[in-house]
Write a protein that holds these residues in place. Structure first.
Motif, PDB file in Angstrom:
ATOM      1  N   THR A 286       0.850  -1.332   0.097  1.00  0.00           N
ATOM      2  CA  THR A 286      -0.013  -0.047  -0.039  1.00  0.00           C
ATOM      3  C   THR A 286       0.754   1.264  -0.146  1.00  0.00           C
ATOM      4  O   THR A 286       0.100   2.498  -0.136  1.00  0.00           O
ATOM      5  CB  THR A 286      -0.993   0.191   1.413  1.00  0.00           C
ATOM      6  N   LEU A 287       2.336   1.200   0.111  1.00  0.00           N
ATOM      7  CA  LEU A 287       3.024   2.186   0.637  1.00  0.00           C
ATOM      8  C   LEU A 287       3.404   3.278  -0.541  1.00  0.00           C
ATOM      9  O   LEU A 287       3.596   4.322  -0.456  1.00  0.00           O
ATOM     10  CB  LEU A 287       4.096   1.807   1.410  1.00  0.00           C
ATOM     11  N   SER A 288       3.953   2.565  -1.653  1.00  0.00           N
ATOM     12  CA  SER A 288       4.725   3.081  -2.790  1.00  0.00           C
ATOM     13  C   SER A 288       4.024   3.359  -3.948  1.00  0.00           C
ATOM     14  O   SER A 288       3.454   2.367  -4.636  1.00  0.00           O
ATOM     15  CB  SER A 288       6.157   2.624  -2.621  1.00  0.00           C
ATOM     16  N   ARG A 289       3.828   4.631  -4.423  1.00  0.00           N
ATOM     17  CA  ARG A 289       3.133   4.763  -5.773  1.00  0.00           C
ATOM     18  C   ARG A 289       3.858   4.139  -7.013  1.00  0.00           C
ATOM     19  O   ARG A 289       3.547   3.518  -8.044  1.00  0.00           O
ATOM     20  CB  ARG A 289       2.932   6.268  -5.888  1.00  0.00           C
TER      21      ARG A 289
ATOM     22  N   PRO B 142       9.909  -4.737  12.659  1.00  0.00           N
ATOM     23  CA  PRO B 142       9.130  -3.546  12.579  1.00  0.00           C
ATOM     24  C   PRO B 142       7.849  -4.051  12.371  1.00  0.00           C
ATOM     25  O   PRO B 142       7.193  -4.932  12.028  1.00  0.00           O
ATOM     26  CB  PRO B 142       9.599  -3.120  10.879  1.00  0.00           C
ATOM     27  N   TYR B 143       6.808  -2.967  13.150  1.00  0.00           N
ATOM     28  CA  TYR B 143       5.514  -3.049  13.173  1.00  0.00           C
ATOM     29  C   TYR B 143       4.902  -1.896  12.628  1.00  0.00           C
ATOM     30  O   TYR B 143       5.198  -0.723  12.875  1.00  0.00           O
ATOM     31  CB  TYR B 143       4.755  -3.556  14.443  1.00  0.00           C
ATOM     32  N   GLY B 144       3.600  -1.957  11.948  1.00  0.00           N
ATOM     33  CA  GLY B 144       3.062  -0.667  11.630  1.00  0.00           C
ATOM     34  C   GLY B 144       1.569  -0.942  11.509  1.00  0.00           C
ATOM     35  O   GLY B 144       0.969  -2.072  10.914  1.00  0.00           O
ATOM     36  N   ASN B 145       0.593  -0.094  11.558  1.00  0.00           N
ATOM     37  CA  ASN B 145      -0.919   0.044  11.381  1.00  0.00           C
ATOM     38  C   ASN B 145      -1.254   0.291  10.121  1.00  0.00           C
ATOM     39  O   ASN B 145      -1.531   1.350   9.600  1.00  0.00           O
ATOM     40  CB  ASN B 145      -1.446   0.652  12.483  1.00  0.00           C
ATOM     41  N   ARG B 146      -0.845  -0.684   8.904  1.00  0.00           N
ATOM     42  CA  ARG B 146      -0.657  -0.359   7.614  1.00  0.00           C
ATOM     43  C   ARG B 146      -2.142  -1.015   7.037  1.00  0.00           C
ATOM     44  O   ARG B 146      -2.467  -1.087   5.826  1.00  0.00           O
ATOM     45  CB  ARG B 146       0.164  -1.114   6.857  1.00  0.00           C
ATOM     46  N   GLY B 147      -2.998  -1.686   7.969  1.00  0.00           N
ATOM     47  CA  GLY B 147      -4.165  -2.262   7.452  1.00  0.00           C
ATOM     48  C   GLY B 147      -5.115  -1.173   6.569  1.00  0.00           C
ATOM     49  O   GLY B 147      -5.576  -1.565   5.528  1.00  0.00           O
TER      50      GLY B 147
END
Length: 560
Positions: free
Chosen positions: A291-294, A408-413
């Motif tokens: 979801t992160l990089s265009r 690493p953790y992140g709220n990328r849901g």
């Protein structure tokens, strides 16, 4: 014993039998029976209880505990807006596949739609965001209730863990309770049946792991292929890269952002059109949820590239480009395949990363990418790192090199900034080893209540690094950050706030230090003791020019 107390006693006991070891509650009156039962379980060391005064923070604390431990974690609230405040964490848990158990106390049916205080429609409150939802029958003093309650908890935990379908996520038990709400006798006084569960502490019902079809053999591993590892891939992308010799374009919170397979500075590398044209893959294998990089998403949308997803029924396909979904991949005959084409990707990433490092090292003051690069490089082995969902995770992707020894953790849901402080506290409490978080100032302020921890509560050791650019720095890099929108930008996108973070931290008894440069930051990244905030101020007005400079040196490093 009254019915509400009986339900609470049985429900908490069955949660423990089902593997629950952490629980979170926010105070309330209607939820009192369950709050007392959780307190009793904590006193008996059956589970560890965490109490928070803010329901949204409580939910994200539970999410952090569940995300780091892999176990279901219940969060308990009273009725009304308290239950509604769980919804942001529910959405994150649903899309992030985190086993969260929502216990919402409610008014009994006779008080619904009557104007009764603190009564809203909580049945199906979270809609499609939950894997399982049940409006539990009001407890009654009659035989047969215990089996109903225990079977219901078992069903909810099976759904939360994804035991049968491999799709974990949040579940909801709505619990209408009649008064009296407080205990009025001994544990089993006057109750028409034993409250006991299965013999030997066993759960009422259990399920085997989901049965999945076998992995697919890759018969053409020498076909030019890259792996795109998104959030929640669990390291699958790195395994495929190691087994098949494919380069991995890994998001920092994917579990695959590790050497030697992960390509450094992937967003910049993909942005160099001439280089990509000469090294374009014929196939992209997606693990997790990118979801992160265009630039990565543009690669997935390229019609000349065949896209495979290693996933289940909820496979990611934002560009409607996936051609094949497989449960897993293995090399044909078990042989690892390497080649010059794959090596060129890793070498190119290293060249771009070196060029980026030289630019960042030459900056007069701290920058977001520089802070991200420094934090990841300097954390001790075994550390956990929770990364904010806005600019910091992108800065990691852009400027930090892959490394081992850090989880690493992140709220990328759903990629919100909600509850990040509380999520980091939950991760720090659930995992051994030093814990850190990296986030922007708006993300930090959005969950400042996460710093409010009562004196009797378990307290983590956590260092929170806040990159403070006094507003929404990410918007300077988007279309609305262009000069033609300057007249409206500061008020509606930049949103400067001027908050004194030191004073805010002081109000909650949280340690705070402000560092002036990256050397000062490194000095503050020792092993955390208690909750501390390390603030690094950066100049938001320089973001757009810096990123343009990074794109330029990336192209130069690749001879474009």
């Amino acid at each position: 014993m009254n019915p509400s107390t009986a339900l609470a006693t049985v429900l908490v006991d069955e949660l423990v039998r089902g593997g629950v070891r952490e629980a979170v509650l926010a105070p309330g009156s209607r939820s009192a029976p369950l709050a007392l039962a959780l307190h009793a379980a904590d006193a008996e060391a059956s589970l560890r209880l965490h109490v928070r005064i803010d329901e949204r923070s409580a939910a994200f604390l539970a999410l952090g505990l569940a995300r780091a431990s892999g176990r279901p974690v219940p969060v308990l609230t009273t009725s009304g807006t308290a239950a509604a405040n769980l919804h942001p964490a529910v959405l994150e848990a649903s899309h992030g596949r985190v086993p969260l158990v929502l216990l919402t106390a409610d008014r009994p049916p006779e008080l619904r739609e009557t104007g009764a205080n603190q009564a809203v429609d909580q049945v199906g409150l979270y809609g499609s965001g939950v894997r399982f939802s049940q409006d539990v029958g009001v407890p009654e003093e009659r035989a047969g209730q215990v089996a109903y309650w225990r079977a219901l908890v078992g069903r909810a935990l099976i759904a939360a863990r994804g035991d049968l379908d491999g799709d974990p996520g949040p579940v909801h038990l709505n619990l209408p309770l009649r008064e009296p709400l407080l205990p009025d006798g001994s544990r089993s006084s006057g109750w028409p049946e034993p409250l006991d569960g299965r013999a030997g502490g066993a759960p009422w019902v259990s399920a085997a792991d989901a049965v999945r079809p076998g992995a697919v053999e890759v018969t053409d591993p020498d076909r030019p292929t890259v792996v795109v590892a998104g959030a929640g891939d669990g390291g699958v992308g790195a395994r495929l890269g190691a087994e098949l010799g494919w380069p991995v374009l890994a998001e920092p919170v994917s579990g695959s952002f590790v050497p030697p397979v992960a390509v450094a500075a992937a967003p910049l590398l993909l942005g160099v059109g001439g280089w990509l044209a000469d090294h374009r893959p014929g196939r992209v294998v997606v693990t997790g949820r990118p979801t992160l990089s265009r630039p990565v998403l543009r690669l997935l949308a390229d019609e000349s590239v065949e896209v495979w997803a290693v996933a289940g029924a909820r496979y990611p396909d934002p560009g409607r480009s996936v051609a094949r979904v497989v449960p897993g991949l293995v090399p044909s005959g078990g042989a690892r395949v390497a080649g010059a084409w794959a090596a060129a990707w890793v070498s190119a990433g290293e060249a771009v990363s070196r060029a980026v490092g030289e630019v960042l090292d030459a900056q007069a003051g701290p920058t977001g990418p520089g802070v991200a690069r420094t934090v990841l490089a300097c954390l001790p082995e075994g550390a956990s790192l929770v990364v904010g969902a806005s600019q910091p995770v992108r800065d990691l992707h852009l400027a930090a090199g892959p490394r081992t020894g850090v989880r690493p953790y992140g709220n990328r849901g759903v990629s919100g900034i909600d509850g990040t402080v509380s999520t980091a506290v939950g991760v720090a409490l659930a995992r051994p080893g030093p814990a850190y978080a990296l986030m922007g100032d708006l993300t930090f302020l959005h969950d400042a209540n996460g710093l409010v921890v009562g004196p009797a509560e378990p307290r983590p050791d956590l260092t929170v690094v806040v990159v403070n650019d006094d507003g929404g720095g990410i918007f300077t890099l988007l279309e609305q950050g262009a000069p033609r929108h300057a007249g409206a930008f500061e008020r509606v996108f930049g949103t400067p706030h001027g908050v004194d973070l030191a004073a805010l931290c002081s109000a909650t008894g949280t340690g705070h230090v402000r560092v002036a440069d990256l050397d000062g930051l490194v000095a503050e990244l020792g092993r955390p003791e208690g909750v501390r905030v390390v603030e690094v101020r950066v100049d938001r007005s320089a973001h757009r020019d810096l990123h343009a400079r990074l794109r330029s040196v990336a192209a130069a490093a690749l001879g474009a």
